[in-house]
Motif scaffolding. Structure first.
Motif, PDB file in Angstrom:
ATOM      1  N   THR A  59       0.799  -1.219   0.000  1.00 41.41           N
ATOM      2  CA  THR A  59       0.000   0.000   0.000  1.00 41.41           C
ATOM      3  C   THR A  59       0.834   1.272   0.000  1.00 41.41           C
ATOM      4  N   LEU A  85      -2.919   6.180  -3.052  1.00 40.49           N
ATOM      5  CA  LEU A  85      -3.835   7.211  -2.582  1.00 40.49           C
ATOM      6  C   LEU A  85      -5.063   6.540  -1.985  1.00 40.49           C
ATOM      7  N   PRO A  86      -5.872   7.268  -1.224  1.00 42.85           N
ATOM      8  CA  PRO A  86      -7.078   6.665  -0.639  1.00 42.85           C
ATOM      9  C   PRO A  86      -8.046   6.096  -1.667  1.00 42.85           C
ATOM     10  N   ASN A  87      -8.009   6.581  -2.917  1.00 47.23           N
ATOM     11  CA  ASN A  87      -8.897   6.037  -3.945  1.00 47.23           C
ATOM     12  C   ASN A  87      -8.333   4.774  -4.603  1.00 47.23           C
ATOM     13  N   GLY A  88      -7.169   4.307  -4.155  1.00 44.68           N
ATOM     14  CA  GLY A  88      -6.591   3.065  -4.666  1.00 44.68           C
ATOM     15  C   GLY A  88      -5.710   3.234  -5.883  1.00 44.68           C
ATOM     16  N   LEU A  89      -5.407   4.460  -6.269  1.00 46.81           N
ATOM     17  CA  LEU A  89      -4.580   4.718  -7.444  1.00 46.81           C
ATOM     18  C   LEU A  89      -3.251   5.337  -7.028  1.00 46.81           C
ATOM     19  N   LYS A 106      -0.252   8.174  -7.853  1.00 43.76           N
ATOM     20  CA  LYS A 106      -0.193   9.521  -8.415  1.00 43.76           C
ATOM     21  C   LYS A 106       0.860   9.579  -9.519  1.00 43.76           C
ATOM     22  N   SER A 126      -6.378   2.607 -15.032  1.00 47.80           N
ATOM     23  CA  SER A 126      -6.926   1.821 -13.925  1.00 47.80           C
ATOM     24  C   SER A 126      -5.961   1.744 -12.745  1.00 47.80           C
ATOM     25  N   CYS A 157      -3.465   7.855 -11.502  1.00 46.74           N
ATOM     26  CA  CYS A 157      -4.271   9.052 -11.724  1.00 46.74           C
ATOM     27  C   CYS A 157      -3.319  10.222 -11.956  1.00 46.74           C
TER      28      CYS A 157
END
Length: 81
Positions: free
Chosen positions: A39, A43-47, A49, A66, A69
């Motif tokens: 992990t 990021l908190p959205n699973g992507l 940066k 996918s 981001c």
């Protein structure tokens, strides 16, 4: 996430309270404070940066949308955003 700055150096003084790990003083960085490898940098959205400076880099990112981001770089002007 809090990171130790590059300028940080280990305390080596004989009377150093930080080195002696006194209560209420700055805690020294240890390997155990690291985050989980799976992990890390997520990021908190699973992507992950990805910093984008121009349109060509954005097109490369479209194939990996996918996993990554986009974050627009600081040097890109508001007109080109």
């Amino acid at each position: 996430k809090i990171r130790v700055p590059e300028s940080w150096r280990r305390q080596k003084g004989i009377d150093s309270r930080v080195r002696r790990k006194w209560r209420g003083k700055v805690s020294m960085p240890n390997i155990g404070y690291g985050s989980n490898k799976k992990t890390r940098h997520l990021l908190p959205n699973g992507l992950y940066k990805f910093l984008v400076h121009n349109v060509n880099e954005l097109e490369v990112l479209m194939m990996q949308n996918s996993t990554y981001c986009a974050e627009i770089a600081h040097a890109v002007s508001s007109r080109k955003r």
